[in-house]
Scaffold this motif. Structure first.
Motif, PDB file in Angstrom:
ATOM      1  N   VAL A  28     -11.781 -99.294 -28.021  1.00 22.11           N
ATOM      2  CA  VAL A  28     -11.048 -98.464 -28.841  1.00 22.11           C
ATOM      3  C   VAL A  28      -9.505 -98.988 -28.667  1.00 22.11           C
ATOM      4  O   VAL A  28      -9.095 -99.681 -27.970  1.00 22.11           O
ATOM      5  N   GLN A  29      -9.066 -98.958 -30.005  1.00 23.34           N
ATOM      6  CA  GLN A  29      -7.546 -99.403 -30.243  1.00 23.34           C
ATOM      7  C   GLN A  29      -6.842 -98.481 -29.424  1.00 23.34           C
ATOM      8  O   GLN A  29      -6.543 -97.383 -29.430  1.00 23.34           O
ATOM      9  N   GLU A  30      -6.104 -99.123 -28.572  1.00 23.51           N
ATOM     10  CA  GLU A  30      -5.143 -98.349 -27.467  1.00 23.51           C
ATOM     11  C   GLU A  30      -4.047 -99.256 -27.082  1.00 23.51           C
ATOM     12  O   GLU A  30      -4.313-100.312 -26.906  1.00 23.51           O
ATOM     13  N   THR A  31      -3.185 -98.370 -26.536  1.00 25.59           N
ATOM     14  CA  THR A  31      -1.912 -99.083 -25.619  1.00 25.59           C
ATOM     15  C   THR A  31      -2.437 -99.025 -24.262  1.00 25.59           C
ATOM     16  O   THR A  31      -2.653 -97.882 -23.724  1.00 25.59           O
ATOM     17  N   ARG A  32      -2.173-100.082 -23.558  1.00 24.00           N
ATOM     18  CA  ARG A  32      -2.511-100.103 -22.060  1.00 24.00           C
ATOM     19  C   ARG A  32      -1.419-100.454 -21.271  1.00 24.00           C
ATOM     20  O   ARG A  32      -0.644-101.293 -21.708  1.00 24.00           O
ATOM     21  N   ARG A  60      -4.562-100.115 -17.504  1.00 24.98           N
ATOM     22  CA  ARG A  60      -4.955 -98.666 -17.469  1.00 24.98           C
ATOM     23  C   ARG A  60      -4.437 -98.116 -18.967  1.00 24.98           C
ATOM     24  O   ARG A  60      -3.425 -98.599 -19.465  1.00 24.98           O
ATOM     25  N   SER A  61      -5.300 -97.496 -19.444  1.00 25.78           N
ATOM     26  CA  SER A  61      -4.911 -96.617 -20.750  1.00 25.78           C
ATOM     27  C   SER A  61      -3.708 -95.941 -20.739  1.00 25.78           C
ATOM     28  O   SER A  61      -3.574 -95.003 -19.943  1.00 25.78           O
ATOM     29  N   MET A  62      -2.872 -96.009 -21.784  1.00 28.84           N
ATOM     30  CA  MET A  62      -1.634 -95.171 -21.786  1.00 28.84           C
ATOM     31  C   MET A  62      -1.730 -94.055 -22.908  1.00 28.84           C
ATOM     32  O   MET A  62      -1.473 -93.053 -22.757  1.00 28.84           O
ATOM     33  N   ARG A  63      -2.159 -94.746 -24.168  1.00 22.16           N
ATOM     34  CA  ARG A  63      -2.548 -93.887 -25.376  1.00 22.16           C
ATOM     35  C   ARG A  63      -3.327 -94.532 -26.165  1.00 22.16           C
ATOM     36  O   ARG A  63      -3.314 -95.775 -26.190  1.00 22.16           O
ATOM     37  N   THR A  64      -4.448 -93.538 -26.733  1.00 23.77           N
ATOM     38  CA  THR A  64      -5.121 -94.314 -27.923  1.00 23.77           C
ATOM     39  C   THR A  64      -4.540 -94.041 -29.463  1.00 23.77           C
ATOM     40  O   THR A  64      -3.628 -93.528 -29.370  1.00 23.77           O
ATOM     41  N   LYS A  65      -5.185 -94.799 -30.279  1.00 23.30           N
ATOM     42  CA  LYS A  65      -4.753 -94.539 -31.767  1.00 23.30           C
ATOM     43  C   LYS A  65      -4.482 -93.493 -32.192  1.00 23.30           C
ATOM     44  O   LYS A  65      -3.432 -93.086 -32.968  1.00 23.30           O
TER      45      LYS A  65
END
Ligand code: ADP
Ligand code: MG
Length: 477
Positions: free
Chosen positions: A245-249, A259-264
């Protein structure tokens, strides 16, 4: 399935201005918290930002250094979001019309291949403040000193195909901003921060895979490790039937994982709009000429020249143009010794190792470029062997004088008197009849034993070539 990695980097580099991008407040690092942000930096009601011409000048220098077009007209926009370190509720940045357009840089890979990486754009923006989590218990501190500090955000094309490509590119950008004096590039102080966009696709597929963005990496080593981890994570995920998934890690160096910080879906909609307080930025030819008139020789040009003029490999040329100081040092050694290749070996080998070991910067080196050149001259004219030269270097490092003084005081002059070497070898042969028999029976490895004995007997001073020749002759006898 074979996978290909695709990487694009966004790099924030702090511009070396004395004052903020839209105010006269100072930018010095390390001041008492909240003593360096003024009403403009905080966006208090009624203030008017005024663009710092020096920040524009530095951005133009960068554009010129990567052969990019400088936009004759660019626009500052408000990027709206809430965060405790951004009390004014928006960051002033450039969005649709950045000051620096498409450019390119070259990177040199481990095997010496040169690869071109595209830069999509570079835009000016202000930094936000900083949240301080570690110093406090049960609460977070906010330091707004950094608010309004000028940044240049440099966005690359998705042209990199491995973590090593990405590190080489990031190092190249770091090298350029320092060469042209637009940033100190200090990573510990946050003056150079990297975001890595990473995706994978099956080899042969044209369409890119979905990317994840790893935010705020502040060392080249972490950049490499973070991308490595992320690539493996994505491949495992897809091969296990999942989707990226497109996300900020975030990269956690202690655990070596992202680690995932927030998803799109949770991402901000920034609602960009042109900042009504700032006029469009117009740059004419005269401004560009002024800003770029004193640009130094750039890393790519220097590297190509070192390759052509001094006959260095792409790899060595790349290494020795790492910083301007290093390149200058090398050129003094090469010119004064007249032996560019030896100079390259000594600078990238012995000198670098000694600096690393002593944790010293080049400027603090006890062995100056002329001193090293003096040592190389003595290797060249046969006064000492390359091996003894290391001993001389060590003494020079300890401050025992120049090469000639050390050679003289320690009696290190090479023995080239073939009569003396013959006598010594005769003695060795006489004392080791067992090994002589072995050698003559065809065990050629024993030859090394004799060379070792001869060098030991002469305390490393016998000319190695002569030792080899004489030994061969006598052992055959
Ligand atoms: P955004 O506006 O969300 O920041 P951009 O299109 O500007 O997105 O791209 C940001 C960065 O991500 C650029 O450096 C770009 O090269 C890189 N990038 C875009 N798509 C991909 C992808 N599929 N894989 C890896 N990097 C990518
Ligand atoms: Mg982005």
């Amino acid at each position: 399935m074979q996978w290909e990695t695709v990487i694009g980097l966004e790099i924030h580099t702090q511009l070396a201005t004395k004052s903020k991008i839209f105010s006269g407040a100072p930018t010095a690092f390390g001041a008492e918290p909240n003593t360096q942000a003024c009403a403009i930096d905080l966006g208090l009601p009624g203030v008017l930002p005024v663009l710092n011409a020096e920040a524009v000048r530095l951005a133009v220098r960068f554009g010129s250094a990567i052969q990019a077009e400088i936009a004759p007209r660019s626009v500052f926009a408000r990027k709206n979001y809430f965060y405790p370190d951004l009390p004014k509720g928006y960051q002033i940045s450039q969005y649709e019309l950045p000051v620096v357009g498409k450019g390119l840089v070259e990177i040199v890979l481990e095997d010496g291949t040169v690869k071109t990486i595209g830069v999509t754009r570079a835009h000016l923006e202000e930094d936000a403040g900083k949240s301080l989590h570690e110093e406090f218990q049960d609460f977070t501190g906010i330091d707004l000193n950094r608010a309004g500090t000028p940044l240049l955000e440099i966005v690359s094309e998705p042209d990199m195909r491995s973590p090593q490509d990405a590190v080489a590119y990031a190092k190249k950008i770091h090298q350029i901003v320092r060469y042209i004096g637009i940033s100190d590039g200090n990573m510990q102080e946050g003056s150079f921060r990297m975001d890595a966009n990473v995706s994978v696709r099956p080899v042969g597929q044209e369409a890119f895979g979905t990317r994840a963005e790893i935010k705020n990496v502040n060392s080249f080593r972490f950049l490499e490790k973070a991308i490595q981890f992320e690539v493996e994570r994505q491949i495992d995920l897809i091969e296990g039937g999942g989707t990226v998934v497109q996300e900020t890690r975030l990269y956690d160096a202690a655990k070596d994982e992202t680690r995932s910080m927030r998803t799109k879906e949770e991402a901000n909609d920034y609602r960009y709009f042109p900042d009504p307080d700032l006029l469009p930025l117009e740059i004419d030819a005269a401004f560009i000429k002024n800003a770029t008139a004193d640009l130094p020789e750039l890393p790519d040009a220097k590297r190509a020249r070192f390759h052509a003029e001094h006959g260095l490999s792409e790899y060595d040329a790349n290494l020795l143009t790492g910083s301007r100081e290093l390149a200058d040092y090398f050129e003094v050694v090469a010119k004064e010794s007249g032996e560019p290749k030896l100079a390259a070996n000594w600078v990238s080998g012995e000198l670098m190792a000694a600096l690393n070991k002593a944790e010293k910067e080049l400027a603090e080196s006890p062995v100056s470029a002329p001193l090293l050149a003096g040592l190389i001259k003595r290797i060249k004219d046969g006064t000492i062997s390359g091996k003894i030269a290391k001993q001389v270097f060590e003494a020079m490092w300890q401050g025992e004088g120049d090469a000639d003084q050390v050679i003289e005081s320690q009696g290190l002059k090479q023995i080239t008197d073939s009569g003396a070497i013959e006598t010594m070898i005769d003695e060795i042969i006489a004392a080791n009849s067992g090994q002589v028999e072995q050698y003559r029976a065809g065990k050629e490895k024993v030859f090394g034993f004799f060379v070792g004995q001869a060098m030991k007997a002469s305390k490393g001073k016998a000319n190695p070539q002569q030792v080899n020749e004489i030994l061969k002759r006598k052992l055959q006898g």
